[in-house]
Design a protein around this motif. Structure first.
Motif, mmCIF file in Angstrom:
data_model
loop_
_atom_site.group_PDB
_atom_site.id
_atom_site.type_symbol
_atom_site.label_atom_id
_atom_site.label_comp_id
_atom_site.label_asym_id
_atom_site.label_seq_id
_atom_site.Cartn_x
_atom_site.Cartn_y
_atom_site.Cartn_z
ATOM 1 N N LYS A 81 10.077 -2.493 -6.798
ATOM 2 C CA LYS A 81 10.800 -3.457 -5.965
ATOM 3 C C LYS A 81 12.264 -3.048 -5.792
ATOM 4 C CE LYS A 81 11.984 -6.214 -10.022
ATOM 5 N NZ LYS A 81 11.885 -7.514 -10.698
ATOM 6 N N ALA A 82 12.941 -3.778 -4.873
ATOM 7 C CA ALA A 82 14.378 -3.628 -4.660
ATOM 8 C C ALA A 82 14.982 -5.024 -4.577
ATOM 9 C CB ALA A 82 14.654 -2.849 -3.380
ATOM 10 N N THR A 83 16.175 -5.190 -5.156
ATOM 11 C CA THR A 83 16.809 -6.506 -5.168
ATOM 12 C C THR A 83 18.296 -6.413 -4.848
ATOM 13 O OG1 THR A 83 17.223 -6.355 -7.556
ATOM 14 C CG2 THR A 83 15.198 -7.468 -6.854
ATOM 15 N N GLN A 84 18.822 -7.532 -4.371
ATOM 16 C CA GLN A 84 20.253 -7.736 -4.197
ATOM 17 C C GLN A 84 20.584 -8.949 -5.059
ATOM 18 O OE1 GLN A 84 21.787 -10.040 -0.873
ATOM 19 N NE2 GLN A 84 23.013 -8.288 -0.247
ATOM 20 N N ASP A 85 21.123 -8.707 -6.253
ATOM 21 C CA ASP A 85 21.239 -9.759 -7.268
ATOM 22 C C ASP A 85 19.840 -10.326 -7.517
ATOM 23 O OD1 ASP A 85 23.931 -9.291 -7.559
ATOM 24 O OD2 ASP A 85 24.530 -10.817 -6.125
ATOM 25 N N SER A 86 19.630 -11.614 -7.260
ATOM 26 C CA SER A 86 18.312 -12.210 -7.493
ATOM 27 C C SER A 86 17.464 -12.278 -6.230
ATOM 28 C CB SER A 86 18.470 -13.628 -8.069
ATOM 29 O OG SER A 86 19.185 -14.445 -7.153
ATOM 30 N N VAL A 87 17.981 -11.744 -5.131
ATOM 31 C CA VAL A 87 17.271 -11.798 -3.844
ATOM 32 C C VAL A 87 16.401 -10.556 -3.674
ATOM 33 C CG1 VAL A 87 17.542 -11.887 -1.340
ATOM 34 C CG2 VAL A 87 19.126 -13.149 -2.814
ATOM 35 N N SER A 88 15.158 -10.756 -3.286
ATOM 36 C CA SER A 88 14.242 -9.629 -3.083
ATOM 37 C C SER A 88 14.519 -8.941 -1.758
ATOM 38 C CB SER A 88 12.789 -10.118 -3.105
ATOM 39 O OG SER A 88 11.906 -9.084 -2.710
ATOM 40 N N LEU A 89 14.688 -7.618 -1.830
ATOM 41 C CA LEU A 89 14.829 -6.799 -0.625
ATOM 42 C C LEU A 89 13.516 -6.113 -0.254
ATOM 43 C CD1 LEU A 89 18.316 -5.104 -1.167
ATOM 44 C CD2 LEU A 89 17.769 -7.281 -0.087
ATOM 45 N N GLY A 90 12.476 -6.414 -1.005
ATOM 46 C CA GLY A 90 11.165 -5.878 -0.655
ATOM 47 C C GLY A 90 10.448 -5.205 -1.809
ATOM 48 N N LYS A 91 9.180 -5.010 -1.590
ATOM 49 C CA LYS A 91 8.327 -4.285 -2.520
ATOM 50 C C LYS A 91 8.183 -2.835 -2.062
ATOM 51 C CE LYS A 91 7.083 -7.566 -5.415
ATOM 52 N NZ LYS A 91 7.381 -7.472 -6.861
ATOM 53 N N TRP A 92 7.831 -1.983 -2.989
ATOM 54 C CA TRP A 92 7.660 -0.548 -2.719
ATOM 55 C C TRP A 92 6.694 -0.336 -1.554
ATOM 56 C CZ3 TRP A 92 9.650 4.048 -4.320
ATOM 57 C CH2 TRP A 92 8.899 5.205 -4.085
ATOM 58 N N ASP A 93 7.135 0.411 -0.543
ATOM 59 C CA ASP A 93 6.302 0.710 0.623
ATOM 60 C C ASP A 93 6.096 2.214 0.786
ATOM 61 O OD1 ASP A 93 4.761 0.018 2.853
ATOM 62 O OD2 ASP A 93 6.437 0.292 4.207
ATOM 63 N N GLY A 94 6.428 2.969 -0.258
ATOM 64 C CA GLY A 94 6.097 4.384 -0.272
ATOM 65 C C GLY A 94 7.122 5.294 0.395
ATOM 66 N N PHE A 95 6.761 6.584 0.403
ATOM 67 C CA PHE A 95 7.587 7.617 1.034
ATOM 68 C C PHE A 95 7.263 7.703 2.523
ATOM 69 C CE2 PHE A 95 7.414 9.005 -3.407
ATOM 70 C CZ PHE A 95 8.748 9.288 -3.656
ATOM 71 N N HIS A 96 8.262 8.122 3.299
ATOM 72 C CA HIS A 96 8.084 8.297 4.736
ATOM 73 C C HIS A 96 8.841 9.549 5.173
ATOM 74 C CE1 HIS A 96 6.430 4.161 5.310
ATOM 75 N NE2 HIS A 96 7.160 3.931 4.232
ATOM 76 N N GLU A 97 8.487 10.018 6.355
ATOM 77 C CA GLU A 97 9.176 11.160 6.961
ATOM 78 C C GLU A 97 9.263 12.351 6.004
ATOM 79 O OE1 GLU A 97 12.874 10.057 8.831
ATOM 80 O OE2 GLU A 97 12.114 8.064 9.328
ATOM 81 N N ASP A 98 8.095 12.752 5.542
ATOM 82 C CA ASP A 98 7.993 13.942 4.688
ATOM 83 C C ASP A 98 8.855 13.823 3.432
ATOM 84 O OD1 ASP A 98 6.958 16.417 4.020
ATOM 85 O OD2 ASP A 98 8.539 17.525 5.052
ATOM 86 N N TYR A 99 8.783 12.672 2.792
ATOM 87 C CA TYR A 99 9.463 12.392 1.514
ATOM 88 C C TYR A 99 10.984 12.328 1.625
ATOM 89 C CZ TYR A 99 4.891 13.329 -0.500
ATOM 90 O OH TYR A 99 3.556 13.289 -0.782
ATOM 91 N N SER A 100 11.505 12.239 2.855
ATOM 92 C CA SER A 100 12.958 12.140 3.005
ATOM 93 C C SER A 100 13.433 10.688 3.044
ATOM 94 C CB SER A 100 13.408 12.846 4.292
ATOM 95 O OG SER A 100 12.882 12.197 5.434
ATOM 96 N N VAL A 101 12.491 9.764 3.116
ATOM 97 C CA VAL A 101 12.819 8.336 3.199
ATOM 98 C C VAL A 101 11.900 7.532 2.281
ATOM 99 C CG1 VAL A 101 12.784 6.309 4.717
ATOM 100 C CG2 VAL A 101 13.721 8.463 5.556
ATOM 101 N N ILE A 102 12.492 6.548 1.608
ATOM 102 C CA ILE A 102 11.733 5.583 0.804
ATOM 103 C C ILE A 102 11.989 4.207 1.390
ATOM 104 C CG2 ILE A 102 11.521 4.451 -1.451
ATOM 105 C CD1 ILE A 102 12.356 7.075 -2.751
ATOM 106 N N LYS A 103 10.933 3.406 1.510
ATOM 107 C CA LYS A 103 11.096 2.070 2.080
ATOM 108 C C LYS A 103 10.610 0.984 1.123
ATOM 109 C CE LYS A 103 10.898 3.282 6.984
ATOM 110 N NZ LYS A 103 10.257 3.001 8.289
ATOM 111 N N PHE A 104 11.357 -0.122 1.120
ATOM 112 C CA PHE A 104 10.953 -1.353 0.449
ATOM 113 C C PHE A 104 10.868 -2.418 1.541
ATOM 114 C CE2 PHE A 104 13.062 1.159 -2.755
ATOM 115 C CZ PHE A 104 12.311 0.964 -3.901
ATOM 116 N N THR A 105 9.745 -3.116 1.649
ATOM 117 C CA THR A 105 9.547 -4.075 2.748
ATOM 118 C C THR A 105 9.038 -5.415 2.239
ATOM 119 O OG1 THR A 105 7.302 -3.226 3.108
ATOM 120 C CG2 THR A 105 9.066 -2.236 4.411
#
Length: 475
Positions: free
Chosen positions: A397-421
């Protein structure tokens, strides 16, 4: 001398193939750049200064044109618009836009605003790049060599800052190269650890299954033993409860009362205690669950109670109840020991099952082409931005203090990007998300956090796992 300078300048232009756009330099341009840079560094300073003097479209090279396109501008006639139009060479860079594709004015701003209108900065000593044609001759020095302002109408003279800028750039590149070298070494260790862990996953799984199977007989034996002891204890509990009942009946001499007397007594208690409704409920429950005794048993009990009363064995107060509480029956020590052992084994079983599930779940995760991200699969990284604390947890996961910025959504663009959604929803907006641009670093570092769109965050994440081996083209 003039011919030599023109020749060197032409080669210099060819040598710088990097573009302001996303285009990369060709292998030929890179090779020429190394050659020409060395030649120019060997020249006297006065001659180097002459090389930085730019001409116009009527010279031996076209101002604002990349080296790979210079040949196109040397012919007597210039062809543009995909071959549909030809103009004399003199009309190139004459500050009038003749071609729809803007290619006839690479060194002026005449075609500014049209698609493809851009100026090529040679920037000897730094990096060549493209700038929009609208920035040519505007009185602002955009190219570090000043070539974009050689013909400006504002009387502005741009100092050549490429040596200074280039020096800073090269120092930064040297630092990044050293950092990259350290990162590559760490990445190799990450790869080794990841492959070892995943390759031995089947062996660990087999071992855990063996341990799990070894527990089964012991669990089965203890479960059977506990059932038997529970049945035994249940009988003992019922006996204890029955004995308690008899003690209370004897203590109150209830067996010496006939049915009418008992009825009067119960009614009197109900009136005095104002509990008629409650007592009626208790009577109804008792009628449902009680077993009736035979007349002989009741008569015998009554005679025994009367005899005890006559002999003075009953307490003088028929309302005295001995200090015996229901529900205080304790399990046997044997049953408690078996239960404790069974709970311990069940805990071991659950732990083994969780480990097996973890191995299966891990096998389905993407740890990179060479399993380089396995080493940081359970790690979390924090960074401060403004008044907030941001945290990313790999594969979670990713957070901003106690606010959720999303769950792990994997690698993208040939491992150059990671997304949390699919994070917490913004008020009157989208669900929060975080996009990480992955870059090489000697250690893991979360940085450069921004919010380019409402509740859509971006950041950079440096890690040795992203450090690739040096290639022959690396300088």
């Amino acid at each position: 001398m003039v011919f030599r300078l023109v020749l060197l300048l032409t080669w210099c232009c060819f040598a710088h193939g990097w573009l302001w756009s996303s285009a990369s330099p060709s292998d030929v341009d890179l090779a020429l750049e190394k050659t020409i840079q060395q030649q120019l560094l060997d020249m006297p300073e006065a001659e180097q200064a002459d090389v930085d003097t730019f001409g116009n479209g009527n010279g031996n090279y076209a101002l604002g044109v990349a080296p790979s396109l210079q040949e196109k501008y040397k012919a007597e006639y210039f062809t543009c618009d995909d071959g549909r139009k030809r103009i004399p060479r003199a009309q190139v860079n004459d500050d009038y836009c003749d071609c729809q594709d803007s290619s006839d004015e690479p060194g002026t701003s005449a075609c500014a605003g049209k698609v493809g209108a851009r100026f090529y900065c040679v920037n000897f000593g730094y990096r060549s790049l493209y700038i929009p044609a609208s920035k040519v001759g505007d009185g602002i020095c955009d190219c570090c060599d000043g070539s974009d302002e050689v013909n400006n109408a504002h009387g502005i003279t741009c100092e050549n800052r490429c040596d200074e800028v280039g020096k800073q750039y090269r120092e930064e590149q040297a630092r990044l190269k050293e950092q990259r070298g350290e990162g590559i070494k760490i990445r190799q260790d990450y790869i080794r650890r990841g492959k070892l862990a995943l390759n031995t996953g089947s062996d660990r799984k087999a071992k855990l299954n063996d341990e799990l199977n070894a527990l089964s007989p012991s669990l089965s034996d203890l479960e059977n033993e506990m059932r038997q002891l529970e049945e035994k204890d249940s009988c003992a509990k019922e006996t204890s409860s029955s004995e308690l009942f008899e003690q209370r009946v004897d203590a109150l001499s209830l067996n010496s009362l006939d049915v009418t007397q008992l009825q009067k007594l119960i009614i009197k208690l109900a009136v005095e205690l104002e509990g008629g409704e409650h007592l009626a409920g208790l009577v109804a429950d008792e009628l449902k669950g009680s077993e009736t005794s035979t007349t002989e048993e009741a008569s015998s009990d009554k005679e025994q109670q009367q005899q005890k009363s006559e002999e003075g064995e009953t307490d003088s107060s028929v309302f005295w109840v001995p200090d015996i509480e229901e529900g205080t029956y304790e399990e046997s020590e044997e049953l408690m020991n078996v239960r404790s052992k069974l709970e311990e084994l069940e805990g071991q079983k659950q732990e083994l099952e969780e480990k097996l599930k973890g191995i299966d779940d891990e096998a389905n995760l993407d740890f990179g082409v060479e399993k380089e991200y396995w080493a940081i699969k359970d790690e979390c990284y924090k960074a401060k931005a403004d008044q907030y604390t941001y945290e990313i947890c790999m594969y979670d996961k990713a957070t901003q203090d106690s606010v959720s910025l999303g769950k792990w959504d994997g690698f993208h663009e040939d491992y150059s990007v990671i997304k949390f959604t699919n994070g917490d929803k913004c008020w009157n907006g989208p669900k929060r998300s975080l996009t990480l641009k992955v870059e090489c670093g000697a250690e893991e570092l979360l940085h450069s956090i921004t919010e380019p769109s409402t509740c859509e965050y971006s950041a950079k994440f440096a890690t040795p796992a992203a450090c690739q081996e040096f290639s022959s083209g690396d300088i």
